[in-house]
Motif scaffolding. Sequence first.
Motif, PDB file in Angstrom:
ATOM      1  N   VAL A  99      35.559  34.965  52.710  1.00 31.04           N
ATOM      2  CA  VAL A  99      36.808  35.468  52.146  1.00 31.04           C
ATOM      3  C   VAL A  99      37.603  34.330  51.501  1.00 31.04           C
ATOM      4  N   PHE A 100      37.627  33.207  52.161  1.00 25.69           N
ATOM      5  CA  PHE A 100      38.354  32.073  51.605  1.00 25.69           C
ATOM      6  C   PHE A 100      37.712  31.611  50.290  1.00 25.69           C
ATOM      7  N   GLY A 101      36.383  31.564  50.285  1.00 23.74           N
ATOM      8  CA  GLY A 101      35.679  31.199  49.057  1.00 23.74           C
ATOM      9  C   GLY A 101      35.997  32.173  47.935  1.00 23.74           C
ATOM     10  N   ALA A 102      36.014  33.468  48.281  1.00 22.51           N
ATOM     11  CA  ALA A 102      36.348  34.486  47.285  1.00 22.51           C
ATOM     12  C   ALA A 102      37.763  34.271  46.778  1.00 22.51           C
ATOM     13  N   TRP A 103      38.662  33.939  47.672  1.00 21.78           N
ATOM     14  CA  TRP A 103      40.044  33.696  47.289  1.00 21.78           C
ATOM     15  C   TRP A 103      40.119  32.562  46.263  1.00 21.78           C
ATOM     16  N   LEU A 104      39.373  31.506  46.538  1.00 24.21           N
ATOM     17  CA  LEU A 104      39.365  30.379  45.594  1.00 24.21           C
ATOM     18  C   LEU A 104      38.825  30.804  44.228  1.00 24.21           C
ATOM     19  N   ALA A 105      37.770  31.612  44.250  1.00 26.94           N
ATOM     20  CA  ALA A 105      37.220  32.102  42.988  1.00 26.94           C
ATOM     21  C   ALA A 105      38.265  32.920  42.250  1.00 26.94           C
ATOM     22  N   GLY A 106      38.984  33.783  42.993  1.00 32.63           N
ATOM     23  CA  GLY A 106      40.019  34.613  42.386  1.00 32.63           C
ATOM     24  C   GLY A 106      41.124  33.769  41.788  1.00 32.63           C
ATOM     25  N   LEU A 107      41.492  32.723  42.491  1.00 34.56           N
ATOM     26  CA  LEU A 107      42.535  31.835  41.975  1.00 34.56           C
ATOM     27  C   LEU A 107      42.067  31.174  40.677  1.00 34.56           C
ATOM     28  N   GLY A 108      40.829  30.729  40.688  1.00 32.77           N
ATOM     29  CA  GLY A 108      40.288  30.126  39.469  1.00 32.77           C
ATOM     30  C   GLY A 108      40.334  31.110  38.310  1.00 32.77           C
ATOM     31  N   GLY A 109      39.912  32.337  38.587  1.00 28.77           N
ATOM     32  CA  GLY A 109      39.905  33.361  37.550  1.00 28.77           C
ATOM     33  C   GLY A 109      41.299  33.638  37.029  1.00 28.77           C
ATOM     34  N   ALA A 110      42.255  33.756  37.950  1.00 34.01           N
ATOM     35  CA  ALA A 110      43.626  34.052  37.552  1.00 34.01           C
ATOM     36  C   ALA A 110      44.193  32.932  36.689  1.00 34.01           C
ATOM     37  N   LEU A 111      43.872  31.705  37.051  1.00 34.38           N
ATOM     38  CA  LEU A 111      44.411  30.567  36.300  1.00 34.38           C
ATOM     39  C   LEU A 111      43.772  30.435  34.929  1.00 34.38           C
ATOM     40  N   VAL A 112      42.532  30.827  34.845  1.00 39.19           N
ATOM     41  CA  VAL A 112      41.809  30.613  33.595  1.00 39.19           C
ATOM     42  C   VAL A 112      42.140  31.689  32.567  1.00 39.19           C
ATOM     43  N   ALA A 113      42.555  32.850  33.049  1.00 39.36           N
ATOM     44  CA  ALA A 113      42.764  33.975  32.134  1.00 39.36           C
ATOM     45  C   ALA A 113      43.663  33.623  30.950  1.00 39.36           C
ATOM     46  N   PRO A 114      44.830  33.003  31.163  1.00 44.43           N
ATOM     47  CA  PRO A 114      45.696  32.702  30.022  1.00 44.43           C
ATOM     48  C   PRO A 114      45.106  31.651  29.074  1.00 44.43           C
ATOM     49  N   ILE A 115      44.148  30.868  29.521  1.00 48.54           N
ATOM     50  CA  ILE A 115      43.561  29.859  28.632  1.00 48.54           C
ATOM     51  C   ILE A 115      42.422  30.438  27.818  1.00 48.54           C
ATOM     52  N   GLN A 116      41.462  30.997  28.527  1.00 45.89           N
ATOM     53  CA  GLN A 116      40.240  31.410  27.832  1.00 45.89           C
ATOM     54  C   GLN A 116      40.214  32.890  27.510  1.00 45.89           C
ATOM     55  N   GLY A 117      41.205  33.621  28.012  1.00 45.64           N
ATOM     56  CA  GLY A 117      41.174  35.056  27.793  1.00 45.64           C
ATOM     57  C   GLY A 117      40.102  35.692  28.655  1.00 45.64           C
ATOM     58  N   LEU A 118      39.868  36.976  28.418  1.00 48.59           N
ATOM     59  CA  LEU A 118      38.897  37.701  29.227  1.00 48.59           C
ATOM     60  C   LEU A 118      37.742  38.123  28.352  1.00 48.59           C
ATOM     61  N   SER A 119      36.552  37.939  28.856  1.00 45.70           N
ATOM     62  CA  SER A 119      35.413  38.469  28.131  1.00 45.70           C
ATOM     63  C   SER A 119      34.441  39.029  29.149  1.00 45.70           C
TER      64      SER A 119
END
Lengths: 299, 359, 254
Positions: free
Chosen positions: A205-225
Amino acid sequence: MDWLAENTPRIVVQLLSGLSVGVLLFLVSSGLSLIFGVSRVVNFAHGALYMVGAYLAYTIMRLAPGSGPYFWLALLGAPLGVALLGLLVEVLFLRRIYQAEHIYQLLLTIAIAFIIGDTVRTIWGAENRSVTRPDFLTATIPILGQAFPSYNLVILGLGPVVLGALWWVFYRTRWGMLVRAATWDRDMLGALGVNTPLVYSTVFVFGAWLAGLGGALVAPIQGLSPGMDASVIILAFVAVVIGGLGSFFGTLVSAVVIGEVQALAVLNPFLRQYDLVLPFALMALVLIVKPVGLFGRPE
Amino acid sequence: MQGALRKGLVGWRVPVVGVSVLAVVGWVLFLGASLVFPKLAPVFWVQFAIDLFVLTLFGLSLNLLMGYGGMVSFGHAAYYALGAYASALLVKKAGLPMPLAFVLGPFFAAGGAMVFGFFAVRLTAIYFAMLTLAFSQIVFAVVFKWTKFTGGDDGIQGVWPIKALAAPPVSDNYYYFSLGVVLVCALLLYLIVNSPFGYTLRAIRENPRRAEMAGVNVRLHQWVAFVIAGFFAGVAGSLFVFFQGSVNPDYAGVARSTDPLIVALLGGMHNYLGPAVGALLYKIIFFYVGRQFPFLWQLIVGIILLGVILLFPGGIMGAITERRWRRLPFGRRKGVPTVAPGEVETPTGSSVGGGNGGR
Amino acid sequence: MAGDKVIFACKGLSKAFGGLRAVDGVDLEVREGELRALIGPNGAGKSTFFNLVTGQLRRDRGEVYFNGHRIDGLAPYQVMRKGIARTFQITSTFRRLTALENVQVALFVHHQRHLNPLALFVPGHKSMAEQALHLLEQVGLADSAHKPAGVLSYGDQKRLELAIALASEPRLLLLDEPTAGMAPTERREAMALIARIARERGLTLLFTEHDMDVVFGYAERITVMHQGKVLVEGLPEEVRASPEVQRVYLGEHG
Ligand SMILES: Nc1ncnc2c1ncn2[C@@H]1O[C@H](COP(=O)(O)OP(=O)(O)OP(=O)(O)O)[C@@H](O)[C@H]1O
Ligand SMILES: [Mg+2]
């Protein structure tokens, strides 16, 4: 020399942006490395979790585009959502294959990645989307005369914070110590009388949380594809493998190295052509020289 | 009792195709059906069958590594693509006749497997998987970027077989050609996995340390297996390129590498025909479901994979035939004392009668 | 019975795990045909010693000689091909292959069939099946020839390991606790069998064992290890009488 003098500003800016890429990559790959370290499962679904984080963040931010508070809300909420999903995945599926051969573990997490990936594409659609940055982070800041996005600066600032927090978690909390013990020697947990399944679940769960945080942070930079899960998982794997599976420090080093290599490659026309393959070439090289990665331990 | 044992030895496992009556009947029926098939079926299905043959061979070649060797390659498409590109380039750039290019192509794949495999077999489990993936990505990047030579993104077009094979009705002759090639290759692979080499490979899968202690040069053995698997993947690639008439970087893509993995798992990787059955099922599911819902294709595959792994780890063939496999991946740690391959002896492991013997 | 020729020798063999000197300067000589027991309390370094000899662990220091050749530094499979075979403390077989196939593989390897291109298309299950079955008969496992090794009882897996080891026609057999995990009566039988086979084939035997009845019943000479070092070596009577040995073993019990 002339070339160097002329290009110093560009190089500096590329170095900085490479570093911010490295920080993001570290967020994703550290979770991967953590999960592997404890459960010995290579989680191919990690990229899908990251993608879910990005899409959740997008959904939250879209409620009020450009709003600062919603941005923070997204950074809070999206990783939590992903952590929840991670819990589901762990309890329903992963738990049942910890003892299985690695072939089955690999294929199972690939299956989960497929399922989550298509579900995301079904819910949110398969178009590329851009995500509005919060108003207070849209500006660019001049660095040596080059414009550098303030958003990336924030990520750069976040790096040490995250690192500090992780350090605290792993070296100052009981849970963290258990996780480190388990990474070092899996049988030790049982011997210590610890509730092993609970440790496995929380780690996932903690690992998933980190992945989610990474995804959330990256969205405004790279957008979603729709293909972002696949591209990130491969890169994250490369980072983890180069660093040595299960080694946190190794993952940090290699994430930064990969970020920098990719950023600097942009400056060279030949390397730029092959930017796709650079991380792989790097990984192949490292594995050939050191079969367990830079900081990994032999099984 | 002696006699019974010796007899058991003879009746035990059908060696070469067609010893048991059932097998002979089955194969005769199968061959007969596949011979008349193009005469009865519409063109679409004939092409479907060619596609299926290629995937079957591709899956069988991977399964030499995975099912028999215990090595999970995530980049088997590299050798498929090498075979395909080599054949295409030999025709287009070197101007060789198609039959020669077709025969030579797989050797380039084997050459690639020889180079990559040399490094890959030095690694274990997940590192092996990642390095094979990396190599396939390198192949992908090269064919993708080296536009002048490989045509880049567009690939190479107009790679057709000789007239005799391309003669109308379009696919019939190529169908027979593919059927023949795949059957011959499948037979060779069958003989290989059941040869002393194949048995030794299985032993390595079971317990590399023990194999080494029996005098096996484990890496060398794995390397040879890797090259053989690469060669047959190359045959599949060459076969496919002359069927499609073109080749492009997707031949080396990740999706192309997961195809044979899925096919082998689905059909059962501990059964020789598993990948063939898996390929059939995979193609049928794709035809009836995947084509209608292309955006849900991965979801469907994912659910099927989940189901197979959790419920029938032996795949379809495992569920049907060898019952003894059924419990293995999950149940085996309970009943029988076990040592995972490569596990280091625990110093406390002297177990039941151990302890200090100072009596 | 032991001849005069020293077939196996090592000098100053050492291995440390971190600060722990698991094997610490061991000198050992074994004569051809000898039945030698290597005993010592848990953690004495016996298994580690075996792993050093077979090349599974890399030695820190020391030399190992077998049959006049220096064998330290060789890869395990090369050591095996010189004529050494071993079994493991925790049974180690090819679990999903049948007992017969287990032995066949060992035979293939010994006769170099496994990498012979000419044998690539020979049906493997028929090759050397007779010999394999014969070996299984010798260790009393013929009845289980077609069972997967993983479902055999612990004692039977030990027998199977023995058959695998014998398949390579070794001159030196290293057995790590060949009777561990067996019932007391079974132990004596198993050891009697091993000793008989060794004598028949003129094998040299180096075995570790915790069961003192087995050790004193069969070993011709005994080497006692303690904390990585050779404590005492001698005839069974000498070892039995040695105050040091008594101290080590009794001390362990507190
Ligand atoms: N791979 C390893 N890493 C670290 N320490 C090890 C390793 N293998 C063995 N040891 C240690 O080395 C010492 C000797 O172990 P070894 O297994 O050789 O003893 P042994 O005499 O065979 O004991 P037993 O009678 O219990 O089998 C022990 O203290 C053990 O903990
Ligand atoms: Mg021991």
